[in-house]
Scaffold this motif. Structure first.
Motif, mmCIF file in Angstrom:
data_model
loop_
_atom_site.group_PDB
_atom_site.id
_atom_site.type_symbol
_atom_site.label_atom_id
_atom_site.label_comp_id
_atom_site.label_asym_id
_atom_site.label_seq_id
_atom_site.Cartn_x
_atom_site.Cartn_y
_atom_site.Cartn_z
ATOM 1 N N THR A 1 0.929 -1.141 0.023
ATOM 2 C CA THR A 1 0.138 -0.039 -0.196
ATOM 3 C C THR A 1 0.873 1.297 -0.079
ATOM 4 O O THR A 1 0.473 2.343 -0.766
ATOM 5 N N TYR A 2 1.865 0.973 0.648
ATOM 6 C CA TYR A 2 2.878 2.387 0.927
ATOM 7 C C TYR A 2 4.082 2.320 0.396
ATOM 8 O O TYR A 2 5.223 3.032 0.691
ATOM 9 N N LYS A 3 4.102 1.676 -0.916
ATOM 10 C CA LYS A 3 5.131 1.458 -1.710
ATOM 11 C C LYS A 3 5.821 2.796 -2.164
ATOM 12 O O LYS A 3 7.052 2.959 -1.979
ATOM 13 N N ALA A 4 5.146 3.698 -2.538
ATOM 14 C CA ALA A 4 5.731 5.222 -2.913
ATOM 15 C C ALA A 4 6.321 5.868 -1.635
ATOM 16 O O ALA A 4 7.481 6.301 -1.666
ATOM 17 N N GLU A 5 5.775 5.776 -0.513
ATOM 18 C CA GLU A 5 6.499 6.025 0.896
ATOM 19 C C GLU A 5 7.861 5.501 1.148
ATOM 20 O O GLU A 5 8.769 6.056 1.405
ATOM 21 N N LEU A 6 7.839 4.127 0.856
ATOM 22 C CA LEU A 6 9.073 3.540 1.112
ATOM 23 C C LEU A 6 10.196 4.013 0.054
ATOM 24 O O LEU A 6 11.368 4.038 0.495
ATOM 25 N N ASP A 7 9.659 4.325 -1.024
ATOM 26 C CA ASP A 7 10.701 4.865 -2.166
ATOM 27 C C ASP A 7 11.325 6.015 -1.681
ATOM 28 O O ASP A 7 12.467 6.352 -1.979
ATOM 29 N N ASN A 8 10.501 6.723 -1.077
ATOM 30 C CA ASN A 8 10.908 8.275 -0.592
ATOM 31 C C ASN A 8 11.540 8.155 0.678
ATOM 32 O O ASN A 8 11.894 9.262 1.263
ATOM 33 N N SER A 9 11.640 7.183 1.488
ATOM 34 C CA SER A 9 11.901 7.191 2.995
ATOM 35 C C SER A 9 13.457 7.260 2.945
ATOM 36 O O SER A 9 14.197 6.895 1.909
ATOM 37 N N VAL A 10 13.919 7.922 4.446
ATOM 38 C CA VAL A 10 15.374 7.881 4.464
ATOM 39 C C VAL A 10 15.855 6.592 4.819
ATOM 40 O O VAL A 10 16.910 6.396 5.091
ATOM 41 N N SER A 11 14.801 5.819 5.657
ATOM 42 C CA SER A 11 15.173 4.600 6.302
ATOM 43 C C SER A 11 13.901 3.827 6.289
ATOM 44 O O SER A 11 12.682 4.204 6.295
ATOM 45 N N VAL B 1 12.107 -0.640 7.199
ATOM 46 C CA VAL B 1 12.278 -1.838 7.219
ATOM 47 C C VAL B 1 11.036 -2.463 7.031
ATOM 48 O O VAL B 1 9.887 -2.121 7.284
ATOM 49 N N THR B 2 11.192 -3.535 6.027
ATOM 50 C CA THR B 2 9.915 -4.242 5.569
ATOM 51 C C THR B 2 10.210 -5.784 5.763
ATOM 52 O O THR B 2 10.986 -6.362 5.217
ATOM 53 N N THR B 3 9.089 -6.342 6.905
ATOM 54 C CA THR B 3 9.403 -7.986 6.981
ATOM 55 C C THR B 3 7.848 -8.244 6.858
ATOM 56 O O THR B 3 6.911 -7.394 6.749
ATOM 57 N N ASP B 4 7.741 -9.647 7.105
ATOM 58 C CA ASP B 4 6.212 -10.257 7.257
ATOM 59 C C ASP B 4 5.445 -9.816 8.443
ATOM 60 O O ASP B 4 4.450 -9.793 8.640
ATOM 61 N N SER B 5 6.365 -9.183 9.380
ATOM 62 C CA SER B 5 5.857 -8.909 10.679
ATOM 63 C C SER B 5 5.824 -7.417 10.984
ATOM 64 O O SER B 5 5.091 -7.065 11.955
ATOM 65 N N ILE B 6 6.476 -6.845 10.510
ATOM 66 C CA ILE B 6 6.477 -4.817 10.606
ATOM 67 C C ILE B 6 6.860 -4.185 9.497
ATOM 68 O O ILE B 6 7.637 -4.751 8.540
ATOM 69 N N PHE B 7 6.232 -3.253 9.291
ATOM 70 C CA PHE B 7 6.554 -2.241 8.370
ATOM 71 C C PHE B 7 6.978 -0.927 9.047
ATOM 72 O O PHE B 7 6.481 -0.383 9.894
ATOM 73 N N VAL B 8 8.234 -0.473 8.534
ATOM 74 C CA VAL B 8 8.810 0.950 9.417
ATOM 75 C C VAL B 8 9.163 1.644 8.133
ATOM 76 O O VAL B 8 9.888 1.165 7.095
ATOM 77 N N SER B 9 8.735 2.929 7.969
ATOM 78 C CA SER B 9 8.956 3.861 7.019
ATOM 79 C C SER B 9 9.660 5.149 7.942
ATOM 80 O O SER B 9 8.501 5.812 8.768
ATOM 81 N N VAL B 10 10.624 5.627 7.591
ATOM 82 C CA VAL B 10 11.060 7.071 8.264
ATOM 83 C C VAL B 10 11.136 8.038 7.237
ATOM 84 O O VAL B 10 12.018 7.964 6.264
ATOM 85 N N GLN B 11 10.745 9.093 7.553
ATOM 86 C CA GLN B 11 10.211 10.304 6.461
ATOM 87 C C GLN B 11 10.901 11.519 7.257
ATOM 88 O O GLN B 11 10.664 11.614 8.468
ATOM 89 N N GLN B 12 11.852 12.166 6.280
ATOM 90 C CA GLN B 12 12.311 13.352 6.956
ATOM 91 C C GLN B 12 11.471 14.334 6.439
ATOM 92 O O GLN B 12 11.194 14.825 5.180
ATOM 93 N N LYS B 13 11.042 15.481 7.465
ATOM 94 C CA LYS B 13 10.083 16.408 7.299
ATOM 95 C C LYS B 13 10.709 17.627 7.386
ATOM 96 O O LYS B 13 11.687 17.751 8.355
ATOM 97 N N TYR B 14 10.321 18.698 6.842
ATOM 98 C CA TYR B 14 11.052 20.268 6.931
ATOM 99 C C TYR B 14 9.776 21.095 7.348
ATOM 100 O O TYR B 14 8.892 21.096 6.581
ATOM 101 N N THR B 15 10.221 21.975 8.191
ATOM 102 C CA THR B 15 9.161 23.129 8.303
ATOM 103 C C THR B 15 10.029 24.493 8.595
ATOM 104 O O THR B 15 11.235 24.361 8.327
ATOM 105 N N GLU B 16 9.344 25.609 8.838
ATOM 106 C CA GLU B 16 10.146 26.872 8.719
ATOM 107 C C GLU B 16 11.122 26.886 9.934
ATOM 108 O O GLU B 16 11.975 27.532 10.045
#
Length: 354
Positions: free
Chosen positions: A256-266, A268-283
């Motif tokens: 479902t979140y393949k695009a998110e994984l492609d743009n993540s900085v880090s 982890v995907t297994t059959d038991s856990i999905f982790v996606s780390v996104q770097q966000k910027y604000t003012e």
């Protein structure tokens, strides 16, 4: 009286001439075969025959300027016509009989699915005394041959000097066709190119096939559990079993979140856990947003304090996660691992006093 003597003398003279002619002038031809015992279908030479002309009174005169027909022995007992001038005689020649033809094809093992090559076939004529003679290509004609050697079609038909012959090429036939995937499969649709194909022969040899070698649906639909998939090779259908796992929440999240994984900085995907780390910027700065999906939050998510008493052993979240089997661990203490101090916001605690 004189006339009688003349008649008698003439008669004696004519009788002498006749006797001379009967002695010297040949009236028939005699011949025998004097060569080594030939083999059937061999050619014989006129030099192998002894021939004599025979006069009326039995005078024999050897002759060598003879011709023979036929020159090739097509039968085990072949009558050869020996000719000298206008005289001829038939001579029986006994040959060693041709018993059967021994066929062979190519060198080394032959496998079902190999192409047939007419230049690889050879034959030997086996005689009654076990003598073997290689047959020339002109001695036989292939009248029916397969294009591809299969279990149902690996017989060659040939027109030979012994008549029509059939030769069954020895073949390592296919005993099994396997279809496999190198990756763990979940229920869903997969292109046929995601799988490998392999045949096992009767001698237990294996051969890898390309996806273009087999006939199979372009898309393979798998349900959770065992799936029987039909694969056709060389016109024969085989069944291979593919096992697929049921998709977990973590696996669904990875899709479902393949695009998110492609743009993540880090991630982890297994059959038991999905982790996606996104770097966000604000003012005012930047931060990291972690997106976590687990299959069983009650067992995979843990929270706790790391021994709040000052001076006691403090446990790292990673150690705690390993000890409890948690996929996600939240540090609930106010212990700073960078400074080694306990803190709550900007308030420091020392010697149990703020």
């Amino acid at each position: 009286m004189r006339h009688k003597k003349l008649i008698i003398g003439t008669g004696i003279c004519l009788l002498g001439i006749a006797l001379s002619a009967a002695w010297f002038i040949p009236c028939k031809l005699e011949a025998t075969y004097a060569g080594k015992t030939p083999y059937q279908y061999d050619a014989v030479s006129a030099k192998s025959f002894h021939a004599n002309t025979v006069s009326l009174l039995g005078r024999k005169n050897p002759v060598t300027d003879i011709s023979i027909s036929p020159k090739k022995l097509s039968k085990s007992i072949q009558r050869i016509t020996v000719t000298y001038g206008d005289m001829s005689v038939s001579v029986p020649v006994k040959a060693i009989k041709a018993d059967h033809i021994a066929w062979s094809y190519a060198d080394g093992p032959i496998y079902e699915g190999d192409s047939f090559h007419s230049e690889d076939i050879s034959a030997k004529l086996i005689y009654a005394d076990n003598t073997q003679k290689e047959l020339a290509v002109s001695d036989f004609e292939l009248t029916k041959t397969p294009e591809i050697l299969t279990a149902d079609d690996h017989t060659v038909t040939a027109k030979t000097i012994l008549g029509e012959e059939q030769y069954e090429i020895p073949l390592n036939t296919i005993s099994k066709l396997s279809m496999e995937s190198k990756e763990l499969l979940y229920e869903g649709d997969y292109p046929k190119s995601d799988f490998s194909y392999e045949v096992t022969y009767s001698g237990n040899e294996k051969k890898e096939l390309s996806v273009d070698d087999v006939e199979i649906s372009d898309t393979i639909s798998l349900a959770a559990g065992n799936n029987d998939i039909s694969v056709t090779y060389l016109g024969k259908e085989y069944t291979s079993t593919i096992t697929a796992k049921q998709k977990t929440a973590a696996v669904v999240a990875a899709e479902t979140y393949k695009a998110e994984l492609d743009n993540s900085v880090s991630n982890v995907t297994t059959d038991s856990i999905f982790v996606s780390v996104q770097q966000k910027y604000t003012e005012s700065g930047e931060y990291f947003l972690t997106h976590i999906i687990v299959n069983d939050p009650s067992n995979q998510v843990k929270g706790g304090l790391s021994n709040d008493s000052w001076g006691s052993y403090r446990e790292y979240p990673t150690t705690y996660a390993g000890r409890t089997g948690a996929a996600v661990t939240t540090n609930g203490s106010y212990f700073s691992y960078d400074s080694g101090n306990l803190y709550a916001l900007d308030v420091l605690l020392k010697m149990e006093k703020f």
